[in-house]
Design a protein around this motif. Structure first.
Motif, mmCIF file in Angstrom:
data_model
loop_
_atom_site.group_PDB
_atom_site.id
_atom_site.type_symbol
_atom_site.label_atom_id
_atom_site.label_comp_id
_atom_site.label_asym_id
_atom_site.label_seq_id
_atom_site.Cartn_x
_atom_site.Cartn_y
_atom_site.Cartn_z
ATOM 1 N N ASP A 64 9.262 -13.523 -3.453
ATOM 2 C CA ASP A 64 7.872 -13.872 -3.696
ATOM 3 C C ASP A 64 7.810 -14.926 -4.798
ATOM 4 O O ASP A 64 7.945 -14.594 -5.967
ATOM 5 C CB ASP A 64 7.097 -12.611 -4.111
ATOM 6 N N GLU A 65 7.621 -16.170 -4.438
ATOM 7 C CA GLU A 65 7.594 -17.278 -5.412
ATOM 8 C C GLU A 65 8.696 -17.090 -6.446
ATOM 9 O O GLU A 65 8.409 -17.055 -7.643
ATOM 10 C CB GLU A 65 6.240 -17.324 -6.134
ATOM 11 N N PRO A 66 9.928 -16.967 -6.028
ATOM 12 C CA PRO A 66 10.957 -16.524 -6.979
ATOM 13 C C PRO A 66 11.231 -17.529 -8.090
ATOM 14 O O PRO A 66 11.750 -17.164 -9.121
ATOM 15 C CB PRO A 66 12.201 -16.353 -6.097
ATOM 16 N N LEU A 67 10.901 -18.786 -7.874
ATOM 17 C CA LEU A 67 11.261 -19.797 -8.867
ATOM 18 C C LEU A 67 10.046 -20.301 -9.630
ATOM 19 O O LEU A 67 10.144 -21.213 -10.437
ATOM 20 C CB LEU A 67 11.972 -20.972 -8.182
ATOM 21 N N GLY A 68 8.888 -19.673 -9.372
ATOM 22 C CA GLY A 68 7.634 -20.157 -9.944
ATOM 23 C C GLY A 68 7.627 -20.231 -11.459
ATOM 24 O O GLY A 68 6.982 -21.090 -12.030
ATOM 25 N N ALA A 69 8.350 -19.318 -12.114
ATOM 26 C CA ALA A 69 8.259 -19.253 -13.573
ATOM 27 C C ALA A 69 9.318 -20.116 -14.264
ATOM 28 O O ALA A 69 9.392 -20.141 -15.474
ATOM 29 C CB ALA A 69 8.397 -17.800 -14.033
ATOM 30 N N LEU A 70 10.119 -20.815 -13.474
ATOM 31 C CA LEU A 70 11.196 -21.599 -14.093
ATOM 32 C C LEU A 70 10.771 -23.050 -14.280
ATOM 33 O O LEU A 70 9.928 -23.561 -13.561
ATOM 34 C CB LEU A 70 12.439 -21.554 -13.200
ATOM 35 N N ASP A 71 11.417 -23.729 -15.246
ATOM 36 C CA ASP A 71 11.075 -25.141 -15.406
ATOM 37 C C ASP A 71 11.762 -25.952 -14.300
ATOM 38 O O ASP A 71 12.649 -25.480 -13.606
ATOM 39 C CB ASP A 71 11.419 -25.643 -16.808
ATOM 40 N N LEU A 72 11.322 -27.194 -14.179
ATOM 41 C CA LEU A 72 11.683 -28.004 -13.022
ATOM 42 C C LEU A 72 13.191 -28.113 -12.808
ATOM 43 O O LEU A 72 13.700 -27.913 -11.704
ATOM 44 C CB LEU A 72 11.065 -29.393 -13.176
ATOM 45 N N LYS A 73 13.923 -28.374 -13.890
ATOM 46 C CA LYS A 73 15.357 -28.617 -13.767
ATOM 47 C C LYS A 73 16.063 -27.353 -13.277
ATOM 48 O O LYS A 73 16.893 -27.389 -12.367
ATOM 49 C CB LYS A 73 15.900 -29.041 -15.133
ATOM 50 N N LEU A 74 15.680 -26.230 -13.905
ATOM 51 C CA LEU A 74 16.284 -24.950 -13.548
ATOM 52 C C LEU A 74 15.928 -24.579 -12.117
ATOM 53 O O LEU A 74 16.728 -24.000 -11.381
ATOM 54 C CB LEU A 74 15.752 -23.888 -14.516
#
Lengths: 283, 376
Positions: B163-173
């Motif tokens: 569920d939106e697994p990467l939503g909380a990470l910054d762009l590079k990560l």
């Protein structure tokens, strides 16, 4: 702007003065009193003889009341926990828009005095009360059986009086739990009950610890419940002994020694308890 | 759409519907997600993608319809009895348990043996060896994300839901984790169903994307297919950017002849998703050649215009070109073929008919444009 380094200390001054005058000085005074010659009196005055035996005398004479105090307080704390946990859980997770109203109900008893509320219980538990008649009817209590003037009455009173102190910290810690953690546990094969046991309970432990301390500490030193609901020597707690030693028998050195021992015992129990709680051994 | 015949371990959603009071979050959804695929549900917030995921996980009950894994109907199975695990949006790691116990949680509930070796293996798969005894709060966002993944994957579910697994990470990560997730999916071969509003994320990772809007699937296909041949204005605008021009069919032969405000262009039949005579003719900005008015025109479909804006952004130059009917078209020109066009110049825009698509004119031309991001 330059940092005013002295400002934090200046802000501490009123608090420190208050503590010095109303806590440290009386403590020192009480400590001194506990070492006075026990043969003195208010009329003749007390002599400081560093009479350490006051402590031994007090303990050998009154250890049953000490033990009774801690066991009553302990049972009351556990009873309060059993009643408060489901209550706090329901308010935190299931109450919807009634949440604030229910919280007000929890603290509503504080609108009347402790003494008055405890007196009211003498009516509820009295020999002619509906409750006691009911117990007679269902034969839970023998024909001559009473509730008032028994340990049950004292423990009931203690449980009732300190229930909000248990409920509020429990509520605070339950309310903070992210419901997604419960969802995550059910996604990871935990049934509702297992999820409760493995996630909700451990995460509410800070509330359990705070609530049990806030209940146990004042309950151990309480004497009003024993006086009004216990009504006799068979249920008297250490608070009653200290009360009468100070105010009736005017045996100041004895009373001071008892007070100090009560304080030391509570601090000891609390430290032991917090250590255990800190290492998850309580779960 | 495939019928409910024998489909192995495929995840099937059959007429799946979810209503909240009067609001229909998921509207008669039919999907077959093949076993072992990396599938993305892509759409703006409120399109029903997360609700769909939660129904598969068992955290919401469908109003009607069925959820099947292989032959087994799991529509009303309790969440803890489903062979499905979730990587939650905010990770939802248990804060009172260390990384090892977080990852072992599912195994312990199922009383699986050899917990230790399995946990170590999965931590090594997500490159977190040596983190077993740390607490979640001591980890960075990217590391917590990988713990959440490991905690779900270790149970070897039939389907892994993200569920939106990467939503909380910054762009590079996020870029790094996209590649990582794809690698892990290929390695473990489990069906991944990934919910996102980020089209780039969906395109990077998924084999198949279903674009959702208003509780329905707008279009489903491979990233290339969706991008190159969108079938609705919503898909054309939501996935990348499109120039959509109103046109009338004047000739139907091997291909379609369409007149755009007097300019006649051709569209292949295979790229036309409507039988109507009124169409939206679409072309992606990077498919258009821009040439000064007096230069030779390199492709068959042509529209003249005047440059109103040119911005150099490194890899490309982005032009806005105003047509005779005052529509502004967007053109991305690689900085390899410099046309030298400047604002005010008269230019010809030309593109290959094979890069043209045509959509039914009955649709809102702005559907899917500038959808407010529900970043969390």
């Amino acid at each position: 702007m330059r940092t005013r380094r002295w400002l934090p200390y200046a802000l501490l001054i009123p608090g420190i003065l208050w503590l010095a005058i109303f806590f440290i000085a009386p403590m020192f005074n009480l400590g001194a009193t506990s070492l006075y010659d026990p043969n003195g009196s208010l009329d003749t005055g007390y002599r400081m003889t560093f009479h350490v035996a006051n402590y031994g005398d007090a303990l050998s004479q009154y250890y049953p009341q000490f033990l009774r105090s801690f066991s009553y307080a302990g049972i009351a704390t556990i009873s309060a926990l059993i009643i408060a946990y489901p209550l706090a859980y329901a308010i935190a997770f299931k109450s919807g828009r009634w949440k604030n109203f229910l919280l007000v109900l929890v603290i509503a008893p504080f609108f009347t005095s402790f003494l008055v509320r405890t007196l009211a219980w003498t009516a509820i538990l009295g020999d002619n009360s509906t409750f006691v008649h009911f117990l007679h009817t269902i034969h839970l209590l023998g024909p001559q059986g009473r509730i008032l003037a028994t340990p049950v009455a004292v423990i009931t009173g203690l449980t009732y009086n300190f229930l909000p102190f248990m409920t509020l910290p429990l509520y605070a810690s339950l309310e903070k739990i992210d419901p997604r953690l419960i969802e995550a546990s059910s996604d990871l094969y935990a049934s509702a009950f297992t999820g409760f046991r493995k996630v909700t309970v451990p995460l509410s432990l800070p509330g359990v610890v705070a609530g049990t301390l806030l209940t146990f500490i004042p309950a151990s030193g309480d004497y009003i419940n024993a006086t009004l609901l216990g009504q006799g020597a068979r249920t008297s707690m250490i608070g009653n002994v200290i009360d009468s030693a100070f105010l009736v028998r005017l045996a100041y050195p004895l009373a001071a020694a008892l007070s100090f021992m009560l304080m030391a015992a509570i601090v000891g129990i609390v430290i032991f308890y917090i250590r255990r709680a800190g290492t998850e051994e309580l779960v | 759409m495939a019928q409910a015949e024998s489909v192995g371990g495929d995840l099937q959603l059959v007429h799946l519907t979810k209503m909240f009071a009067t609001f229909t979050a998921v509207d008669d959804l039919n999907l077959v997600i093949p076993k072992g695929s990396f599938f993305a549900l892509l759409g703006p917030s409120g399109c029903g993608k997360t609700t769909t995921l939660r129904m598969v996980a068992g955290l919401e009950e469908p109003t009607s319809g069925q959820i099947m894994i292989g032959e087994k109907d799991i529509s009303f199975e309790r969440p803890y009895r489903r062979p499905v695990n979730t990587v939650f949006q905010s990770y939802a790691l248990f804060p009172h348990l260390d990384i090892f116990e977080n990852v072992a949680f599912g195994l312990r509930r199922r009383k699986v043996k050899e917990v230790k070796s399995q946990v170590e293996a999965i931590l090594s798969l997500v490159e977190l060896d040596g983190f077993a005894r740390r607490m979640p709060a001591q980890l960075s966002g990217g590391q917590q994300q990988r713990v959440a993944l490991a905690r779900a994957l270790i149970n070897k579910p039939e389907v892994l839901l993200l569920d939106e697994p990467l939503g909380a990470l910054d762009l590079k990560l996020r870029r790094q984790m996209q590649i990582e997730l794809k690698r892990i999916q290929v390695e473990v071969g489990i069906t991944f169903v990934h919910v996102t509003h980020d089209q780039e994320e969906a395109m990077t990772m998924a084999d198949t994307i279903a674009v959702m809007n208003g509780g329905k699937v707008e279009q489903m296909g491979s990233p290339t297919e969706l991008y190159e041949n969108p079938r609705t204005t919503f898909v054309a605008n939501f996935l990348g950017q499109s120039n959509l021009i109103s046109g009338k069919v004047f000739e139907r032969s091997d291909d379609l002849g369409v007149e755009l405000y007097g300019n006649r262009i051709r569209v292949p039949r295979s790229r036309t998703s409507s039988n109507s005579d009124s169409l939206w003719v679409g072309v992606r900005p990077e498919k258009i050649n821009i040439t000064l008015a007096d230069r030779p025109i390199p492709a068959a479909n042509v529209i003249p215009g005047v440059v109103t804006d040119a911005s150099y952004i490194g890899v490309s130059t982005q032009y806005l070109v105003k047509t005779a009917w005052s529509e502004e078209l967007m053109v991305f020109e690689q900085n390899l073929l410099n046309s030298g066009a400047r604002p005010g110049d008269s230019v010809n825009l030309s593109w290959d008919p094979a890069h043209t698509f045509a959509l039914d004119a009955n649709q809102d031309v702005d559907a899917g444009v500038e959808v407010p991001e529900a970043d969390s």
